[in-house]
Structure formats: C-alpha cells, structure tokens
Write a protein that holds these residues in place. Structure first.
Motif, PDB file in Angstrom:
ATOM      1  N   LYS A 136     -21.507 -12.139 173.679  1.00  0.00           N
ATOM      2  CA  LYS A 136     -20.745 -12.740 174.770  1.00  0.00           C
ATOM      3  C   LYS A 136     -19.273 -12.819 174.382  1.00  0.00           C
ATOM      4  CE  LYS A 136     -24.586 -15.359 176.724  1.00  0.00           C
ATOM      5  NZ  LYS A 136     -25.129 -16.686 177.086  1.00  0.00           N
ATOM      6  N   HIS A 137     -18.422 -12.508 175.343  1.00  0.00           N
ATOM      7  CA  HIS A 137     -16.968 -12.495 175.138  1.00  0.00           C
ATOM      8  C   HIS A 137     -16.557 -11.449 174.090  1.00  0.00           C
ATOM      9  CE1 HIS A 137     -17.173 -16.142 177.484  1.00  0.00           C
ATOM     10  NE2 HIS A 137     -17.856 -16.759 176.536  1.00  0.00           N
ATOM     11  N   ALA A 138     -17.296 -10.347 174.031  1.00  0.00           N
ATOM     12  CA  ALA A 138     -16.960  -9.302 173.063  1.00  0.00           C
ATOM     13  C   ALA A 138     -17.113  -7.930 173.706  1.00  0.00           C
ATOM     14  CB  ALA A 138     -17.819  -9.416 171.816  1.00  0.00           C
ATOM     15  N   SER A 139     -16.592  -7.787 174.914  1.00  0.00           N
ATOM     16  CA  SER A 139     -16.703  -6.505 175.598  1.00  0.00           C
ATOM     17  C   SER A 139     -15.914  -5.407 174.891  1.00  0.00           C
ATOM     18  CB  SER A 139     -16.228  -6.634 177.055  1.00  0.00           C
ATOM     19  OG  SER A 139     -14.894  -7.095 177.109  1.00  0.00           O
ATOM     20  N   TRP A 140     -15.028  -5.781 173.955  1.00  0.00           N
ATOM     21  CA  TRP A 140     -14.275  -4.791 173.194  1.00  0.00           C
ATOM     22  C   TRP A 140     -15.210  -3.927 172.330  1.00  0.00           C
ATOM     23  CZ3 TRP A 140     -14.597  -5.115 167.830  1.00  0.00           C
ATOM     24  CH2 TRP A 140     -15.051  -6.330 167.308  1.00  0.00           C
ATOM     25  N   LEU A 141     -16.449  -4.391 172.136  1.00  0.00           N
ATOM     26  CA  LEU A 141     -17.423  -3.626 171.365  1.00  0.00           C
ATOM     27  C   LEU A 141     -18.139  -2.564 172.211  1.00  0.00           C
ATOM     28  CD1 LEU A 141     -18.943  -6.490 169.204  1.00  0.00           C
ATOM     29  CD2 LEU A 141     -17.932  -4.387 168.305  1.00  0.00           C
ATOM     30  N   ASN A 142     -17.814  -2.489 173.477  1.00  0.00           N
ATOM     31  CA  ASN A 142     -18.406  -1.500 174.368  1.00  0.00           C
ATOM     32  C   ASN A 142     -17.426  -0.333 174.541  1.00  0.00           C
ATOM     33  OD1 ASN A 142     -19.580  -0.006 176.422  1.00  0.00           O
ATOM     34  ND2 ASN A 142     -20.015  -1.781 177.718  1.00  0.00           N
ATOM     35  N   MET A 143     -17.822   0.859 174.092  1.00  0.00           N
ATOM     36  CA  MET A 143     -16.924   2.008 174.159  1.00  0.00           C
ATOM     37  C   MET A 143     -16.612   2.447 175.586  1.00  0.00           C
ATOM     38  SD  MET A 143     -17.538   4.601 170.964  1.00  0.00           S
ATOM     39  CE  MET A 143     -19.250   4.400 170.503  1.00  0.00           C
ATOM     40  N   ALA A 144     -17.386   1.991 176.558  1.00  0.00           N
ATOM     41  CA  ALA A 144     -17.068   2.310 177.952  1.00  0.00           C
ATOM     42  C   ALA A 144     -15.723   1.728 178.350  1.00  0.00           C
ATOM     43  CB  ALA A 144     -18.165   1.787 178.878  1.00  0.00           C
ATOM     44  N   GLU A 145     -15.326   0.605 177.716  1.00  0.00           N
ATOM     45  CA  GLU A 145     -14.011   0.025 178.007  1.00  0.00           C
ATOM     46  C   GLU A 145     -12.890   0.977 177.618  1.00  0.00           C
ATOM     47  OE1 GLU A 145     -12.787  -3.744 176.677  1.00  0.00           O
ATOM     48  OE2 GLU A 145     -13.869  -4.807 178.263  1.00  0.00           O
ATOM     49  N   ILE A 146     -13.054   1.681 176.511  1.00  0.00           N
ATOM     50  CA  ILE A 146     -12.050   2.648 176.073  1.00  0.00           C
ATOM     51  C   ILE A 146     -11.904   3.747 177.117  1.00  0.00           C
ATOM     52  CG2 ILE A 146     -11.471   4.371 174.316  1.00  0.00           C
ATOM     53  CD1 ILE A 146     -12.998   2.626 172.292  1.00  0.00           C
ATOM     54  N   GLU A 147     -13.039   4.254 177.584  1.00  0.00           N
ATOM     55  CA  GLU A 147     -12.994   5.340 178.574  1.00  0.00           C
ATOM     56  C   GLU A 147     -12.411   4.866 179.897  1.00  0.00           C
ATOM     57  OE1 GLU A 147     -13.589   9.409 179.558  1.00  0.00           O
ATOM     58  OE2 GLU A 147     -13.545   8.295 177.656  1.00  0.00           O
ATOM     59  N   ILE A 148     -12.690   3.642 180.294  1.00  0.00           N
ATOM     60  CA  ILE A 148     -12.114   3.104 181.531  1.00  0.00           C
ATOM     61  C   ILE A 148     -10.599   2.995 181.416  1.00  0.00           C
ATOM     62  CG2 ILE A 148     -11.902   0.969 182.876  1.00  0.00           C
ATOM     63  CD1 ILE A 148     -14.937   0.710 182.732  1.00  0.00           C
ATOM     64  N   ASN A 149     -10.097   2.591 180.247  1.00  0.00           N
ATOM     65  CA  ASN A 149      -8.644   2.522 180.049  1.00  0.00           C
ATOM     66  C   ASN A 149      -8.013   3.912 180.160  1.00  0.00           C
ATOM     67  OD1 ASN A 149      -8.598  -0.248 179.657  1.00  0.00           O
ATOM     68  ND2 ASN A 149      -8.904  -0.093 177.459  1.00  0.00           N
ATOM     69  N   ILE A 150      -8.685   4.917 179.614  1.00  0.00           N
ATOM     70  CA  ILE A 150      -8.189   6.296 179.737  1.00  0.00           C
ATOM     71  C   ILE A 150      -8.220   6.734 181.201  1.00  0.00           C
ATOM     72  CG2 ILE A 150      -8.635   8.709 179.118  1.00  0.00           C
ATOM     73  CD1 ILE A 150      -9.837   7.635 176.472  1.00  0.00           C
ATOM     74  N   MET A 151      -9.296   6.400 181.886  1.00  0.00           N
ATOM     75  CA  MET A 151      -9.423   6.719 183.303  1.00  0.00           C
ATOM     76  C   MET A 151      -8.280   6.129 184.110  1.00  0.00           C
ATOM     77  SD  MET A 151     -12.488   5.498 185.876  1.00  0.00           S
ATOM     78  CE  MET A 151     -11.859   3.798 185.855  1.00  0.00           C
ATOM     79  N   ASP A 152      -7.933   4.878 183.822  1.00  0.00           N
ATOM     80  CA  ASP A 152      -6.835   4.235 184.540  1.00  0.00           C
ATOM     81  C   ASP A 152      -5.503   4.943 184.285  1.00  0.00           C
ATOM     82  OD1 ASP A 152      -8.196   2.301 185.928  1.00  0.00           O
ATOM     83  OD2 ASP A 152      -7.911   0.735 184.436  1.00  0.00           O
ATOM     84  N   ARG A 153      -5.270   5.345 183.041  1.00  0.00           N
ATOM     85  CA  ARG A 153      -3.997   6.008 182.716  1.00  0.00           C
ATOM     86  C   ARG A 153      -3.912   7.391 183.347  1.00  0.00           C
ATOM     87  NH1 ARG A 153      -5.111   4.282 177.405  1.00  0.00           N
ATOM     88  NH2 ARG A 153      -5.432   6.438 176.738  1.00  0.00           N
ATOM     89  N   GLN A 154      -5.024   8.096 183.393  1.00  0.00           N
ATOM     90  CA  GLN A 154      -4.994   9.491 183.803  1.00  0.00           C
ATOM     91  C   GLN A 154      -5.364   9.731 185.266  1.00  0.00           C
ATOM     92  OE1 GLN A 154      -7.561  11.599 181.082  1.00  0.00           O
ATOM     93  NE2 GLN A 154      -6.127  11.418 179.364  1.00  0.00           N
TER      94      GLN A 154
END
Length: 219
Positions: free
Chosen positions: A152-170
């Motif tokens: 809980k409160h550790a969504s940074w451990l989910n690699m999907a967050e990384i891909e979503i950030n890339i999606m937002d930038r691109q």
C-alpha cells in the motif's frame, strides 16, 4: 518513495516478492505483466492552434473546453517489450474485469497463467470479476491469473507506472478532445512501441531497498 515513513513486515514481504520477480527472465508460460490505469481529461481548443514551422513552435491558446474524461488501461510485459492498452469511458469494476478478460483470452491465451502486478485500487480484486461474470467464469479466469499487489502506498514498485509516464510524454500529454482520437493515437503509439520491442530495465534490487530504506523498517 519520498513519502515513506514506516515500512511494515507486510510492506517488505510484498516489496521483496516484486523485486525478486523483476530479476527473473521472461517466461512465456508464466508472463510477468504489470498493469495500471490512468484517467485522461478530454479538452478541445477554443481557437485553432497555429502550426509549427521552421524556427517557431506550435502555439496553443491557454483557453480550452472541457469534453469530459475517459480512462486508459495499461498492461506491459517489461522483459518482452510488449504492452497492451485500452481506452474506456469509465474505470469501474466492470471495465477492469473486461480488461483482464482480454489479457487472459486474447493476449496471453497460450500461457498457463499470468503473474499480474497491480496496486490496491478497490476495483483490482477478484470480486470485480465475480460481479461482472459470475462465479463459474471467474473460477476459469482465476486459474489463469496470479494477482500480485504492490505494498500500500508503493505504486512506484509497479513498472506500469514507468510506461504510463512515457506514454504521457510521447502520446497522451497533449490536448485531445475525444475518446475516438485518444484511442486512435494510443493505438499507433502502442503499435510502434511493440514493434520496437521497447523494454524496461529495472535496476532497483532487494539489496538497494535494504540499503536505502532500512531506517524505515519496523517489526
């Protein structure tokens, strides 16, 4: 990660499990799939933008019209460089259930089971499948699924967050006025990323966690 105050034994157990899984190679029979979702506000320009030209960037008016919201589901196989996206009107239990159904029956139909990494959003549970499909169909689906939750409160451990950030930038970080346009742009972006086999290299290990976070561990 900056907001961590105390790391309980349960937090550590879930964190270690994920970090150990992230070290493993890709297994097509038991693929590790990281899933997340994000709301997208649809916005229309009040005035037509001025197109970019040599020496001048594209110009947008700061005023816009709100056109509602929709939701983007993201599932990524980080070691294989494949991702699957879907745009929905809402982010309900039913939407989650049908996205999971797509993963099981369409994208990973040849796998024995999917190791599905998710956060603790109240829709991300077996109960959503039961409400949507009933017990018999849910039993079939759950034989092909292993739900793995971040602490809980550790969504940074989910690699999907990384891909979503890339999606937002691109792709999705600009003004988009309709669900149809969003789905079209996202489909093109997803296809290009998959064709290029864009993977995620996760470097944070259990040893790194103990070194950086041990002062927050509690028994």
């Amino acid at each position: 990660m900056w907001c961590i105050q105390q790391i309980t034994p349960e937090y550590r157990k879930r964190m270690y499990r994920l970090l150990d899984l992230y070290k493993e190679g890709y297994d097509p029979l038991h693929p590790l799939v990281c899933m997340d979702e994000k709301s997208k506000q649809l916005l229309a320009d009040n005035r037509k933008p001025i197109a970019a030209r040599p020496g001048s960037l594209e110009k947008y008016d700061y005023e816009y019209k709100r056109k509602g919201t929709c939701n983007i589901f993201m599932a990524i196989v980080p070691k294989e460089g494949m991702r699957y996206t879907k745009v929905t009107d809402t982010r309900t239990k039913r939407d989650f259930a049908y996205f999971v159904l797509d993963l099981v029956d369409e994208h990973f139909s040849k796998s024995e089971y999917i190791q599905l990494v998710m956060d603790n959003l109240n829709t991300h549970f077996e109960g959503s499948l039961i409400e949507t499909f009933g017990k018999q169909e849910t039993e079939r689906l759950m034989k092909k699924l292993r739900f793995i939750y971040t602490p809980k409160h550790a969504s940074w451990l989910n690699m999907a967050e990384i891909e979503i950030n890339i999606m937002d930038r691109q792709c999705t970080g600009t003004r988009i006025e309709s669900k149809e346009k969003l789905a079209e742009d996202l489909e093109k972006w997803t296809k290009e990323r998959n064709e290029n086999k864009c993977t995620i290299e996760w470097k944070f290990t259990r040893q790194d966690a103990d070194k950086k976070l041990s002062k927050h561990y509690v028994s």
